[in-house]
Scaffold this motif. Sequence first.
Motif, PDB file in Angstrom:
ATOM      1  N   CYS A  27       0.819  -1.210   0.000  1.00  0.00           N
ATOM      2  CA  CYS A  27       0.000   0.000   0.000  1.00  0.00           C
ATOM      3  C   CYS A  27       0.860   1.271   0.000  1.00  0.00           C
ATOM      4  N   SER A  28       1.956   1.249   0.749  1.00  0.00           N
ATOM      5  CA  SER A  28       2.795   2.452   0.783  1.00  0.00           C
ATOM      6  C   SER A  28       3.503   2.663  -0.550  1.00  0.00           C
ATOM      7  N   TYR A  32       3.373   6.238  -2.252  1.00  0.00           N
ATOM      8  CA  TYR A  32       4.572   6.968  -2.686  1.00  0.00           C
ATOM      9  C   TYR A  32       4.496   7.323  -4.171  1.00  0.00           C
ATOM     10  N   SER A  33       4.027   6.398  -4.990  1.00  0.00           N
ATOM     11  CA  SER A  33       3.899   6.694  -6.418  1.00  0.00           C
ATOM     12  C   SER A  33       2.927   7.840  -6.658  1.00  0.00           C
ATOM     13  N   ALA A  41       8.770   4.252  -3.592  1.00  0.00           N
ATOM     14  CA  ALA A  41       7.820   3.245  -4.075  1.00  0.00           C
ATOM     15  C   ALA A  41       8.566   1.990  -4.531  1.00  0.00           C
ATOM     16  N   VAL A  42       9.697   2.172  -5.219  1.00  0.00           N
ATOM     17  CA  VAL A  42      10.509   1.032  -5.659  1.00  0.00           C
ATOM     18  C   VAL A  42      10.960   0.232  -4.439  1.00  0.00           C
ATOM     19  N   PHE A  67       9.277   2.347 -13.953  1.00  0.00           N
ATOM     20  CA  PHE A  67       9.010   3.093 -15.185  1.00  0.00           C
ATOM     21  C   PHE A  67       9.048   4.598 -14.912  1.00  0.00           C
ATOM     22  N   SER A  68       8.468   4.987 -13.780  1.00  0.00           N
ATOM     23  CA  SER A  68       8.409   6.412 -13.428  1.00  0.00           C
ATOM     24  C   SER A  68       9.771   7.002 -13.107  1.00  0.00           C
ATOM     25  N   THR A  69      10.751   6.159 -12.773  1.00  0.00           N
ATOM     26  CA  THR A  69      12.108   6.650 -12.517  1.00  0.00           C
ATOM     27  C   THR A  69      13.009   6.476 -13.742  1.00  0.00           C
ATOM     28  N   GLY A  70      12.416   6.078 -14.862  1.00  0.00           N
ATOM     29  CA  GLY A  70      13.187   5.943 -16.099  1.00  0.00           C
ATOM     30  C   GLY A  70      13.934   4.630 -16.238  1.00  0.00           C
TER      31      GLY A  70
END
Length: 105
Positions: A27-28, A32-33, A41-42, A67-70
Amino acid sequence: LLEQPVRPAVPRTPLFLHPPILTRDYCSAAAYSQIGQHDNAVSDAREAISVNPSFSKAYSRLGHALFSTGQYAEAVEAYEKGLELDPSVSPLSSLRRCLWEGDSL
């Protein structure tokens, strides 16, 4: 009536039956995302996976955060692992159609 085929029911363990640390980290990772803290989040998604490596939705969270961190190659690996564990997870199956079959999300 809907024209889509009905999926067979897949037995799933309700989230509340998972160990508390898995639930917290899963959930966290989502939280975080949502606020743009994808590195956290990772970390939390990886922790959830370490508690239960067969929890396919944690791989979905990990894939999104990566994906969000590239980190695209690692994100694809996480998504693929989640699909391997449970091909019916909706976000993962939608992503598969987009990436591998050329559909749009």
